[in-house]
Motif scaffolding. Structure first.
Motif, mmCIF file in Angstrom:
data_model
loop_
_atom_site.group_PDB
_atom_site.id
_atom_site.type_symbol
_atom_site.label_atom_id
_atom_site.label_comp_id
_atom_site.label_asym_id
_atom_site.label_seq_id
_atom_site.Cartn_x
_atom_site.Cartn_y
_atom_site.Cartn_z
ATOM 1 N N THR A 18 0.815 -1.215 0.000
ATOM 2 C CA THR A 18 0.000 0.000 0.000
ATOM 3 C C THR A 18 0.848 1.264 0.000
ATOM 4 O O THR A 18 0.317 2.371 -0.046
ATOM 5 C CB THR A 18 -0.917 0.018 1.238
ATOM 6 O OG1 THR A 18 -0.120 -0.118 2.419
ATOM 7 C CG2 THR A 18 -1.913 -1.142 1.164
ATOM 8 N N ALA A 19 2.176 1.122 0.063
ATOM 9 C CA ALA A 19 3.095 2.259 -0.019
ATOM 10 C C ALA A 19 4.333 1.790 -0.766
ATOM 11 O O ALA A 19 4.708 0.618 -0.697
ATOM 12 C CB ALA A 19 3.469 2.785 1.356
ATOM 13 N N VAL A 20 4.979 2.701 -1.500
ATOM 14 C CA VAL A 20 6.150 2.368 -2.297
ATOM 15 C C VAL A 20 7.348 3.138 -1.767
ATOM 16 O O VAL A 20 7.246 4.317 -1.442
ATOM 17 C CB VAL A 20 5.923 2.725 -3.781
ATOM 18 C CG1 VAL A 20 7.176 2.443 -4.602
ATOM 19 C CG2 VAL A 20 4.752 1.930 -4.336
ATOM 20 N N GLY A 21 8.483 2.457 -1.723
ATOM 21 C CA GLY A 21 9.717 3.150 -1.347
ATOM 22 C C GLY A 21 10.197 2.770 0.030
ATOM 23 O O GLY A 21 9.909 3.447 1.005
ATOM 24 N N PRO A 22 10.953 1.646 0.158
ATOM 25 C CA PRO A 22 11.412 1.207 1.467
ATOM 26 C C PRO A 22 12.385 2.196 2.082
ATOM 27 O O PRO A 22 13.263 2.722 1.418
ATOM 28 C CB PRO A 22 12.110 -0.129 1.162
ATOM 29 C CG PRO A 22 12.515 -0.020 -0.276
ATOM 30 C CD PRO A 22 11.464 0.812 -0.934
ATOM 31 N N ALA A 23 12.207 2.471 3.365
ATOM 32 C CA ALA A 23 13.114 3.377 4.068
ATOM 33 C C ALA A 23 14.179 2.562 4.784
ATOM 34 O O ALA A 23 14.114 1.347 4.869
ATOM 35 C CB ALA A 23 12.323 4.223 5.056
ATOM 36 N N GLY A 24 15.174 3.267 5.294
ATOM 37 C CA GLY A 24 16.122 2.629 6.180
ATOM 38 C C GLY A 24 17.351 2.053 5.539
ATOM 39 O O GLY A 24 18.162 1.431 6.225
ATOM 40 N N VAL A 55 18.870 12.393 -9.660
ATOM 41 C CA VAL A 55 19.566 11.457 -8.770
ATOM 42 C C VAL A 55 20.890 12.045 -8.322
ATOM 43 O O VAL A 55 21.232 12.003 -7.130
ATOM 44 C CB VAL A 55 19.769 10.111 -9.480
ATOM 45 C CG1 VAL A 55 20.787 9.255 -8.728
ATOM 46 C CG2 VAL A 55 18.445 9.366 -9.594
ATOM 47 N N ARG A 56 21.648 12.611 -9.231
ATOM 48 C CA ARG A 56 22.938 13.197 -8.852
ATOM 49 C C ARG A 56 22.755 14.354 -7.875
ATOM 50 O O ARG A 56 23.580 14.561 -6.980
ATOM 51 C CB ARG A 56 23.688 13.657 -10.102
ATOM 52 C CG ARG A 56 24.202 12.502 -10.984
ATOM 53 C CD ARG A 56 24.860 13.036 -12.239
ATOM 54 N NE ARG A 56 25.409 11.983 -13.079
ATOM 55 C CZ ARG A 56 24.718 11.314 -13.996
ATOM 56 N NH1 ARG A 56 23.419 11.595 -14.187
ATOM 57 N NH2 ARG A 56 25.297 10.372 -14.727
ATOM 58 N N GLU A 57 21.672 15.106 -8.034
ATOM 59 C CA GLU A 57 21.424 16.226 -7.123
ATOM 60 C C GLU A 57 21.079 15.752 -5.725
ATOM 61 O O GLU A 57 21.407 16.414 -4.732
ATOM 62 C CB GLU A 57 20.291 17.102 -7.671
ATOM 63 C CG GLU A 57 20.672 17.887 -8.920
ATOM 64 C CD GLU A 57 19.491 18.610 -9.531
ATOM 65 O OE1 GLU A 57 18.342 18.334 -9.098
ATOM 66 O OE2 GLU A 57 19.696 19.426 -10.452
ATOM 67 N N LEU A 115 15.501 7.736 -4.103
ATOM 68 C CA LEU A 115 15.484 7.202 -5.467
ATOM 69 C C LEU A 115 14.058 6.847 -5.886
ATOM 70 O O LEU A 115 13.635 7.158 -7.009
ATOM 71 C CB LEU A 115 16.382 5.975 -5.573
ATOM 72 C CG LEU A 115 16.379 5.285 -6.945
ATOM 73 C CD1 LEU A 115 16.836 6.230 -8.049
ATOM 74 C CD2 LEU A 115 17.250 4.028 -6.919
ATOM 75 N N PHE A 116 13.291 6.238 -4.986
ATOM 76 C CA PHE A 116 11.907 5.900 -5.322
ATOM 77 C C PHE A 116 11.083 7.159 -5.575
ATOM 78 O O PHE A 116 10.246 7.188 -6.483
ATOM 79 C CB PHE A 116 11.280 5.060 -4.211
ATOM 80 C CG PHE A 116 11.568 3.600 -4.323
ATOM 81 C CD1 PHE A 116 10.707 2.764 -5.008
ATOM 82 C CD2 PHE A 116 12.711 3.053 -3.780
ATOM 83 C CE1 PHE A 116 10.959 1.404 -5.131
ATOM 84 C CE2 PHE A 116 12.990 1.707 -3.891
ATOM 85 C CZ PHE A 116 12.115 0.876 -4.568
ATOM 86 N N ASP A 117 11.302 8.194 -4.800
ATOM 87 C CA ASP A 117 10.572 9.439 -5.022
ATOM 88 C C ASP A 117 10.883 10.012 -6.408
ATOM 89 O O ASP A 117 9.985 10.508 -7.106
ATOM 90 C CB ASP A 117 10.937 10.458 -3.950
ATOM 91 C CG ASP A 117 10.339 10.118 -2.587
ATOM 92 O OD1 ASP A 117 9.409 9.287 -2.537
ATOM 93 O OD2 ASP A 117 10.810 10.680 -1.579
ATOM 94 N N ILE A 118 12.134 9.965 -6.809
ATOM 95 C CA ILE A 118 12.520 10.472 -8.128
ATOM 96 C C ILE A 118 11.871 9.648 -9.227
ATOM 97 O O ILE A 118 11.330 10.185 -10.204
ATOM 98 C CB ILE A 118 14.054 10.469 -8.267
ATOM 99 C CG1 ILE A 118 14.669 11.523 -7.350
ATOM 100 C CG2 ILE A 118 14.472 10.719 -9.721
ATOM 101 C CD1 ILE A 118 16.171 11.403 -7.201
ATOM 102 N N LEU A 119 11.898 8.324 -9.084
ATOM 103 C CA LEU A 119 11.306 7.467 -10.119
ATOM 104 C C LEU A 119 9.792 7.658 -10.190
ATOM 105 O O LEU A 119 9.214 7.705 -11.284
ATOM 106 C CB LEU A 119 11.648 6.004 -9.839
ATOM 107 C CG LEU A 119 13.125 5.626 -10.007
ATOM 108 C CD1 LEU A 119 13.350 4.175 -9.597
ATOM 109 C CD2 LEU A 119 13.599 5.859 -11.435
ATOM 110 N N ARG A 120 9.146 7.778 -9.044
ATOM 111 C CA ARG A 120 7.693 8.019 -9.062
ATOM 112 C C ARG A 120 7.367 9.337 -9.741
ATOM 113 O O ARG A 120 6.408 9.443 -10.509
ATOM 114 C CB ARG A 120 7.142 8.013 -7.638
ATOM 115 C CG ARG A 120 6.808 6.639 -7.106
ATOM 116 C CD ARG A 120 5.798 6.745 -5.973
ATOM 117 N NE ARG A 120 6.258 7.661 -4.940
ATOM 118 C CZ ARG A 120 6.781 7.298 -3.785
ATOM 119 N NH1 ARG A 120 6.941 6.036 -3.508
ATOM 120 N NH2 ARG A 120 7.146 8.191 -2.895
ATOM 121 N N GLY A 121 8.159 10.374 -9.435
ATOM 122 C CA GLY A 121 7.916 11.664 -10.064
ATOM 123 C C GLY A 121 8.149 11.635 -11.553
ATOM 124 O O GLY A 121 7.418 12.277 -12.324
#
Length: 386
Positions: free
Chosen positions: A42-48, A70-72, A113-119
């Motif tokens: 129900t959520a994407v992007g594992p933390a930790g 990603v580089r930024e 990284l997941f946030d960038i890919l989702r965006g």
């Protein structure tokens, strides 16, 4: 089964919203495909945890327009190598030479990284809470039944991890994951004093890795030879302190900065060789196809390569099964040697008997840096297909 798309626009269902799945979805959507990503969570992007993006993976992300972001958000690697438990260098990696010969190398938080890919993917493609129940071949495509309904497609991509449902359904004779013989702890912490040097420390059947991230954070991992499903009776952080608390700085400080609730532990599994990554209009990507031990730091990078390669081949071959046949040939030739190399590295780095540890450390000290640099070429020289 024909190679023509359903209703004109080609449709793909991607099972799994990990790195492989999101990258594939972006690459196909940018080529005009209608894409639906089904994710059981129900959520994407594992933390930790953090991950290393090597030049090959960054080249793949550049092709979908995500490399700059990603580089930024990432931190360029500065210093790395291998030490003994006292902190003495066994082998140092010349990061400047790696960058000059092969390209950028960065560390990034997985969530970022997941946030960038989702965006980059954009709205409307990702469906959370969609557990796949069946993947059926139809007269002119593939039908996916899941907990949110039914989806018809010309192409189905199984990017659903080492315990892939798609692989289980359509590769019924494929071997399951096998335990590599060691477990791993991971965390991201913010220590009081800045940590600028990364690398890995080698003990007897134990390792501790350090990777600085942006904003003063540090990703660390520890590994130890243990039976699968072993229990730490006094808690995981206590177990880490027992094993690594007297190793060189800044390891004790990193453990002191660790929130026990944020500490992750996973036994390390890998996937034995399977008979092909594609069947008809169904293909496997990333860990669903070739989950490997983390010793090369290439898991995420090879997943990105899979996605970019597959999208390019679907441009080259209008007939989808023909494209997947070539994908299978190219990617198995690329990935399987790296899987074997990562497995052998794990065996060497996790050795426990004192004579074997001594031999390992002597070999590392005597290996010229130029030899180690050339040894990276098989992994890092990959270029996206044109």
């Amino acid at each position: 089964m024909t190679g023509e798309p359903i209703g004109g626009q080609r449709r793909a269902v991607v099972v799994g919203a990990g790195i492989a799945g999101l990258t594939a979805a972006i690459a196909l959507r940018q080529r005009g495909w209608q894409v639906e990503v089904l994710e059981r969570a129900t959520a994407v992007g594992p933390a930790g945890s953090g991950l290393s993006l090597w030049p090959n993976g960054l080249r793949g992300l550049d092709t979908i327009g995500a490399g700059t972001a990603v580089r930024e958000q990432a931190l360029s690697a500065t210093e790395a190598g291998m030490r003994d438990t006292s902190g003495r260098w066994l082998a140092r990696t010349d990061i400047a030479a790696v960058r000059d010969r092969y390209g950028d190398l960065v560390m990034i938080h997985r969530t970022e990284l997941f946030d960038i890919l989702r965006g980059t993917l954009g709205a409307g493609a990702l469906r959370l809470g969609a557990a796949v129940r069946a993947v059926d071949i139809t007269g002119n495509g593939v039908r996916v039944q899941h907990s949110l309904g039914t989806s018809d497609a010309d192409l189905v991509l199984g990017a659903d991890g080492i315990n892939s449902t798609v692989r289980e359904l359509h590769w019924p004779g494929a071997p399951g994951p096998i335990y590599a013989g060691y477990t791993a702890w991971r965390a991201i912490v913010t220590p009081r004093a800045p940590v600028r040097s990364g690398g890995e420390t080698l003990g007897r059947g134990e390792r501790f890795g350090i990777a600085p991230l942006r904003d003063g954070r540090v990703y660390f991992y520890g590994s130890a030879n243990l039976p699968a499903d072993a229990i730490s009776p006094d808690g995981e952080l206590t177990e880490l302190r027992r094993r690594f608390g007297d190793w060189h700085d800044p390891i004790p400080a990193l453990l002191d900065a660790t929130d026990p609730a944020a500490l992750l532990r996973h036994d390390i599994y890998e996937l034995p060789r399977i008979a092909g990554y594609a069947r008809g209009r169904i293909a496997l990507l990333g860990d669903a196809a070739h989950a490997m031990t983390p010793n090369l730091g290439q898991g995420a990078n090879l997943a990105i390569e899979d996605a970019i390669t597959l999208a390019a081949l679907l441009d080259r071959h209008r007939d989808i099964p023909s494209a997947l046949t070539e994908y299978d040939r190219i990617r198995r030739a690329r990935v399987e040697p790296l899987q074997r190399l990562s497995r052998r590295m794990g065996v060497a780095l996790q050795v426990s008997p004192a004579p074997a540890v001594l031999l390992r450390d002597v070999i590392l000290r005597l290996t010229p840096p130029s030899v180690a640099l050339r040894g990276l070429a098989p992994a890092l020289t990959w270029e996206p297909p044109r």
